[in-house]
Design an enzyme around this catalytic site. Structure first.
Site, mmCIF file in Angstrom:
data_model
loop_
_atom_site.group_PDB
_atom_site.id
_atom_site.type_symbol
_atom_site.label_atom_id
_atom_site.label_comp_id
_atom_site.label_asym_id
_atom_site.label_seq_id
_atom_site.Cartn_x
_atom_site.Cartn_y
_atom_site.Cartn_z
ATOM 1 N N LYS A 176 10.995 4.543 -10.880
ATOM 2 C CA LYS A 176 11.452 5.873 -11.523
ATOM 3 C C LYS A 176 10.535 6.352 -12.462
ATOM 4 O O LYS A 176 10.415 5.582 -13.410
ATOM 5 C CB LYS A 176 13.172 5.761 -11.998
ATOM 6 C CG LYS A 176 13.887 5.535 -10.722
ATOM 7 C CD LYS A 176 15.306 4.993 -11.034
ATOM 8 C CE LYS A 176 15.235 3.717 -12.227
ATOM 9 N NZ LYS A 176 16.794 3.463 -12.420
ATOM 10 N N THR A 207 21.904 10.906 -21.438
ATOM 11 C CA THR A 207 21.561 10.274 -20.213
ATOM 12 C C THR A 207 21.973 8.757 -20.195
ATOM 13 O O THR A 207 21.424 7.933 -19.656
ATOM 14 C CB THR A 207 19.805 10.214 -20.379
ATOM 15 O OG1 THR A 207 19.441 9.486 -21.589
ATOM 16 C CG2 THR A 207 19.408 11.718 -20.213
ATOM 17 N N GLY A 209 23.939 5.795 -18.644
ATOM 18 C CA GLY A 209 24.154 5.693 -17.480
ATOM 19 C C GLY A 209 23.611 6.009 -16.399
ATOM 20 O O GLY A 209 24.018 5.867 -15.361
ATOM 21 N N THR A 210 22.189 6.725 -16.471
ATOM 22 C CA THR A 210 21.692 7.550 -15.530
ATOM 23 C C THR A 210 21.173 6.336 -14.465
ATOM 24 O O THR A 210 21.107 6.616 -13.274
ATOM 25 C CB THR A 210 20.504 8.316 -16.121
ATOM 26 O OG1 THR A 210 19.817 7.437 -16.650
ATOM 27 C CG2 THR A 210 21.038 9.479 -16.889
ATOM 28 N N GLY A 211 20.639 5.513 -14.658
ATOM 29 C CA GLY A 211 20.353 4.315 -13.796
ATOM 30 C C GLY A 211 21.298 3.827 -13.047
ATOM 31 O O GLY A 211 21.240 3.679 -11.791
ATOM 32 N N CYS A 212 22.417 3.492 -13.492
ATOM 33 C CA CYS A 212 23.534 2.929 -12.933
ATOM 34 C C CYS A 212 24.207 4.106 -11.662
ATOM 35 O O CYS A 212 24.410 3.712 -10.725
ATOM 36 C CB CYS A 212 24.839 2.718 -13.828
ATOM 37 S SG CYS A 212 24.447 1.464 -14.987
#
Length: 267
Positions: A176, A207, A209-212
Site C-alpha cells: 500500500k 485516517t 484504522g485504515t489498514g484494519c
C-alpha cells in the site's frame, strides 16, 4: 439453504472503535459478512495513540480459536495484531489446516508510531506466518521491515511485492502506497501478475484504522467468493469512501466512516 458468508478476525482491540477488532467487525457488518473475532491483546488506545497493551494468555487465544473453529465454518479470516512469538505459534497451529483465504495485516506499529509487535516476533512472522498467507497487506514501513530496504516509488513497490511473494512465500502481496506523495496507489502481486489500484488522495487527518478496515474489507469480500483482484478493488473503493467521509472525532487522527457507502447517509 443459502450459505451465509462468515469472516473471522484475529487481532487486538481498540476501545475508541476506529481500529483493531472493532473496525474489523464494523467492516464485516457493513459488507454483509457475518463477523466473528478472536482477541489477542486488549489495547488501551484512542485517536492520539496507544497508552497500554495487555496480552491475553496464549491458552485463552487458543480456547477462542477452538470455540469458533469447532462451531461455525468461515469462508475467510484475517489477522491483525499478534504481538509475540508465543501468540504467533498458537495461531499458526490452529489455522494451519484451514482451507480458506488467510489475509494478514502485518500490524507492527500504530499510525501514531507506537510499537505494537515485539521486535523478536518479526522474524517469526517473516519465516512462519507469511508463507501461510493467501494475501499480506503491508503499508510501506511494514513492507520495508519485511524486505529490508527502502521503498520510495511505485516501481519499488512492485519489486517489494514480488520479493515478499518469491522470497518470503506469501500467496500474494498488496503493498500500500499511502505514505507516498500523489495519488493513493496500491500494488498487488499474486505470483504471476501485477495489478495496480489507484484512488484520489484525500486531504484529511482522519485516517485512524485504515489498514484494519482495508484488510477487513478484503476478507469480507473473499468470504463472499470474490476473486482476489476483485476483492482488493472493491475493498479499495470501500476504504477510500470511508476516508473521504471520515469523522472529526477525538483529539488525534479521527476514525474512518464505515457506513460511507450506504445509500442512506446518516450525516
Amino acid at each position: 439453504m443459502k450459505q451465509i458468508p462468515c469472516a473471522l478476525t484475529i487481532a487486538g482491540t481498540d476501545p475508541s472503535g476506529g481500529a483493531g477488532i472493532q473496525a474489523d467487525l464494523k467492516t464485516f457488518q457493513e459488507l454483509q459478512a457475518y463477523g466473528m473475532s478472536v482477541i489477542t491483546s486488549v489495547v488501551a488506545q484512542n485517536t492520539t495513540g496507544v497508552q497500554e497493551v495487555h496480552h491475553l494468555p496464549v491458552s485463552m487465544i487458543e480456547e477462542q480459536l477452538d470455540a469458533v473453529i469447532s462451531d461455525i465454518p468461515f469462508q475467510a479470516f484475517k489477522t491483525g495484531m499478534i504481538a509475540t512469538i508465543e501468540m504467533m505459534e498458537a495461531v499458526s497451529r490452529k489455522v494451519a489446516d484451514l482451507n480458506v483465504p488467510f489475509i494478514m495485516d502485518p500490524v507492527m506499529v500504530a499510525k501514531s508510531g507506537d510499537p505494537l509487535i515485539a521486535e523478536e516476533a518479526r522474524q517469526y512472522l517473516r519465516e512462519t506466518l507469511i508463507p501461510m498467507t493467501t494475501l499480506i497487506t503491508p503499508n510501506l514501513p511494514e513492507a520495508e521491515d519485511i524486505i529490508g530496504w527502502k521503498v520510495e516509488t511505485t516501481e519499488a513497490m512492485e519489486q517489494a511485492a514480488k520479493q515478499i511473494v518469491h522470497e518470503h512465500g506469501a500467496g500474494a502481496a498488496l503493498v500500500k502506497g499511502g505514505h507516498l506523495a500523489g495519488k493513493a496507489v496500491d500494488v498487488l502481486y499474486d505470483g504471476d501478475h501485477i495489478n495496480t489500484f489507484t484512488a484520489e488522495r484525500i486531504d484529511t487527518g482522519n485516517t485512524h484504522g485504515t489498514g484494519c478496515t482495508y484488510s477487513a474489507a478484503i476478507t469480507a469480500y473473499m468470504s463472499k467468493g470474490e476473486s482476489l483482484p476483485d476483492a482488493v478493488k472493491m475493498a479499495k473503493d470501500f476504504v477510500t469512501a470511508a476516508i473521504r467521509d471520515s469523522f472529526p472525532l477525538g483529539h488525534g487522527s479521527g476514525p474512518t466512516n464505515h457506513w460511507a457507502l450506504r445509500q442512506e447517509r446518516v450525516l
